[in-house]
Enzyme design. Structure first.
Site, PDB file in Angstrom:
ATOM      1  N   LYS A  93      -5.110 -10.262  -5.789  1.00  0.00           N
ATOM      2  CA  LYS A  93      -6.417 -10.479  -5.158  1.00  0.00           C
ATOM      3  C   LYS A  93      -7.423  -9.429  -5.643  1.00  0.00           C
ATOM      4  CE  LYS A  93      -6.364  -7.654  -1.068  1.00  0.00           C
ATOM      5  NZ  LYS A  93      -7.183  -7.374   0.055  1.00  0.00           N
ATOM      6  N   LYS A 100       0.816  -1.226   0.000  1.00  0.00           N
ATOM      7  CA  LYS A 100       0.000   0.000   0.000  1.00  0.00           C
ATOM      8  C   LYS A 100       0.843   1.267   0.000  1.00  0.00           C
ATOM      9  CE  LYS A 100      -4.376  -1.810   1.270  1.00  0.00           C
ATOM     10  NZ  LYS A 100      -5.646  -1.689   1.937  1.00  0.00           N
ATOM     11  N   LYS A 132     -10.901  -3.680  -3.402  1.00  0.00           N
ATOM     12  CA  LYS A 132     -11.739  -2.481  -3.534  1.00  0.00           C
ATOM     13  C   LYS A 132     -10.976  -1.355  -4.212  1.00  0.00           C
ATOM     14  CE  LYS A 132     -13.532  -2.861   1.126  1.00  0.00           C
ATOM     15  NZ  LYS A 132     -12.380  -2.744   2.012  1.00  0.00           N
TER      16      LYS A 132
HETATM   17  N1  AQP Z   1      -9.972 -10.885  -2.609  1.00  0.00           N
HETATM   18  C1  AQP Z   1     -10.374 -11.298  -1.423  1.00  0.00           C
HETATM   19  N2  AQP Z   1     -10.722 -12.582  -1.231  1.00  0.00           N
HETATM   20  C2  AQP Z   1     -11.134 -13.028  -0.003  1.00  0.00           C
HETATM   21  N3  AQP Z   1     -11.235 -12.220   1.079  1.00  0.00           N
HETATM   22  C3  AQP Z   1     -10.905 -10.916   0.927  1.00  0.00           C
HETATM   23  N4  AQP Z   1     -10.898  -9.870   1.774  1.00  0.00           N
HETATM   24  C4  AQP Z   1     -10.456  -8.778   1.115  1.00  0.00           C
HETATM   25  N5  AQP Z   1     -10.188  -9.068  -0.157  1.00  0.00           N
HETATM   26  C5  AQP Z   1     -10.450 -10.401  -0.316  1.00  0.00           C
HETATM   27  C6  AQP Z   1     -11.314  -9.929   3.168  1.00  0.00           C
HETATM   28  O1  AQP Z   1     -12.398  -9.010   3.328  1.00  0.00           O
HETATM   29  C7  AQP Z   1     -12.387  -8.512   4.673  1.00  0.00           C
HETATM   30  C8  AQP Z   1     -12.565  -7.027   4.675  1.00  0.00           C
HETATM   31  O2  AQP Z   1     -11.488  -6.424   3.972  1.00  0.00           O
HETATM   32  P1  AQP Z   1     -11.015  -4.946   4.317  1.00  0.00           P
HETATM   33  O3  AQP Z   1     -12.122  -4.010   4.135  1.00  0.00           O
HETATM   34  O4  AQP Z   1     -10.373  -4.963   5.656  1.00  0.00           O
HETATM   35  O5  AQP Z   1      -9.924  -4.570   3.281  1.00  0.00           O
HETATM   36  P2  AQP Z   1      -8.764  -5.366   2.621  1.00  0.00           P
HETATM   37  O6  AQP Z   1      -8.466  -6.651   3.331  1.00  0.00           O
HETATM   38  O7  AQP Z   1      -7.611  -4.454   2.449  1.00  0.00           O
HETATM   39  O8  AQP Z   1      -9.491  -5.730   1.263  1.00  0.00           O
HETATM   40  P3  AQP Z   1      -9.658  -4.940  -0.086  1.00  0.00           P
HETATM   41  O9  AQP Z   1     -10.983  -5.309  -0.642  1.00  0.00           O
HETATM   42  O10 AQP Z   1      -8.499  -5.199  -0.944  1.00  0.00           O
HETATM   43  O11 AQP Z   1      -9.726  -3.422   0.276  1.00  0.00           O
HETATM   44  P4  AQP Z   1      -8.714  -2.259  -0.019  1.00  0.00           P
HETATM   45  O12 AQP Z   1      -8.561  -2.220  -1.499  1.00  0.00           O
HETATM   46  O13 AQP Z   1      -9.398  -1.058   0.551  1.00  0.00           O
HETATM   47  O14 AQP Z   1      -7.443  -2.612   0.677  1.00  0.00           O
HETATM   48  C9  AQP Z   1     -11.046  -8.974   5.299  1.00  0.00           C
HETATM   49  O15 AQP Z   1     -11.294 -10.064   6.160  1.00  0.00           O
HETATM   50  C10 AQP Z   1     -10.238  -9.419   4.116  1.00  0.00           C
HETATM   51  O16 AQP Z   1      -9.322 -10.441   4.455  1.00  0.00           O
END
Ligand code: AQP
Length: 328
Positions: A197, A115, A200
């Site tokens: 992965k 990040k 968002k």
């Molecule tokens: N691709 C994924 N597959 C399975 N689980 C996932 N999680 C995130 N991406 C995947 C799980 O979703 C929960 C909430 O995630 P978060 O909001 O804490 O953000 P993150 O883990 O950083 O996921 P993102 O979607 O990639 O968000 P951004 O882009 O904002 O960083 C967690 O339990 C995570 O493991």
């Protein structure tokens, strides 16, 4: 009674739109576990500000995430659902734990490296200490189990290390939490790049299916999804794009892997993608209808009640910690 149940805690950030990866990797399991455990589900808006956010958008996204939690099946009568910043103990314990954590262990966190795009000089300090805040979230509730996707495994290990170090230095204080990472769906990959992965914050929206995408958009995204060379539609780790699409199909339909493969035997990618789109659209339909049914007032009231319940538990933990370290 709930006090005899073990506890779970988990959360998601109100950043961007939640996608099917967030649902399949996390929310689906929260819903399945919520009655067996005493459950705390948090909207982690303090985590969201580790990267720049528009204040008005953040406020709206925070409420929208509550809407998503409820539509996914989290029942606020059963689980405690709340906004992180409404319970100030999260920030208080995070400070204490930042005095327990080591720079070296935070420097090893791969999410910070991703990040911060390799530039720690310009990255916010909050982005660096994000895993300490996550440890605070979890440890405050004396959590036994943390259902998360694969990407959070390293952060969870840090939470365990901090709990154990604190307990060793100041006496038994925190439950040492275990991760719950689902055997299938813990890492849903991007539709455009199966080595990454689904995320968002991915700049390419075609890589993710968002939970509120309309049917036409879902069909288009799946049509554009990259595939591997070859023609067979089978669970084969060496063909990550098809493996990922089949995993989504499996979880959306509840079929076994063998049933999924049999369903597409002798069929081409075009047919597979059309049927997958139908399954995803069908799955998301009731969810999307439910999401529309909650008013802002209703959500705000449920979150207020949730924060009160969460604070009762969190304040006990902070009081105990303050006593242990000599602040009171
Ligand atoms: N691709 C994924 N597959 C399975 N689980 C996932 N999680 C995130 N991406 C995947 C799980 O979703 C929960 C909430 O995630 P978060 O909001 O804490 O953000 P993150 O883990 O950083 O996921 P993102 O979607 O990639 O968000 P951004 O882009 O904002 O960083 C967690 O339990 C995570 O493991």
């Amino acid at each position: 009674m709930s006090s005899f149940k073990k506890r779970i805690f988990s959360g998601a950030q109100p950043t961007g739109e939640l996608h099917i990866g967030n649902y399949l990797g996390a929310l689906k399991n929260w819903v399945e576990l919520q009655t067996e455990y005493e459950s705390f589900f948090c909207i982690v808006n303090l985590h969201a500000i580790t990267l720049p956010q528009d204040p008005k958008v953040l406020k709206q996204k925070t409420l929208d995430l509550a809407r998503i939690y409820l539509a996914a099946g989290i029942d606020p009568e059963v689980s405690t659902v709340f906004i992180q910043s409404d319970v100030s103990e999260h920030a208080e314990l995070a400070w204490i734990l930042s005095c327990v954590a080591r720079m070296g262990e935070l420097e090893r966190m791969t999410q910070f490296k991703d990040k911060s795009k390799g530039s720690s000089e310009r990255a916010g300090v909050g982005l660096f200490t994000y895993p300490v805040l996550m440890a605070s979230d979890i440890l405050l509730y004396q959590t036994d189990l943390v259902p998360v996707g694969q990407d959070q495994k390293q952060h969870l290990e840090l939470s365990r290390d901090l709990a154990q170090r604190f307990n060793r230095d100041f006496g038994e204080t925190f439950v040492v939490p275990e991760p719950y990472i689902p055997p299938v769906g813990a890492k849903i990959q991007s539709l455009q790049d199966p080595s990454k992965k689904m995320s968002k914050s991915d700049e390419n929206a075609n890589g993710s299916i968002f939970l509120l995408d309309d049917p036409d958009t879902i069909a288009k995204k799946l049509k554009k999804a990259v595939t591997d060379s070859g023609t067979e539609i089978k669970f084969d780790e060496s063909r990550p794009a098809i493996h990922n699409l089949l995993t989504i199909y499996q979880l959306m339909t509840g079929k076994t892997p063998a049933e999924c493969e049999a369903n597409f035997e002798g069929k081409g990618y075009g047919h597979f993608k059309t049927e997958l789109a139908e399954a995803v659209i069908e799955f998301l339909k009731p969810f999307q209808e439910k999401a529309k049914s909650y008013s802002d007032e209703e959500l705000n009231e449920k979150l207020r009640v949730g924060a009160k319940k969460a604070k009762e538990v969190a304040s006990q933990s902070v009081k105990d910690v303050y006593e242990k370290i000599g602040l009171i």
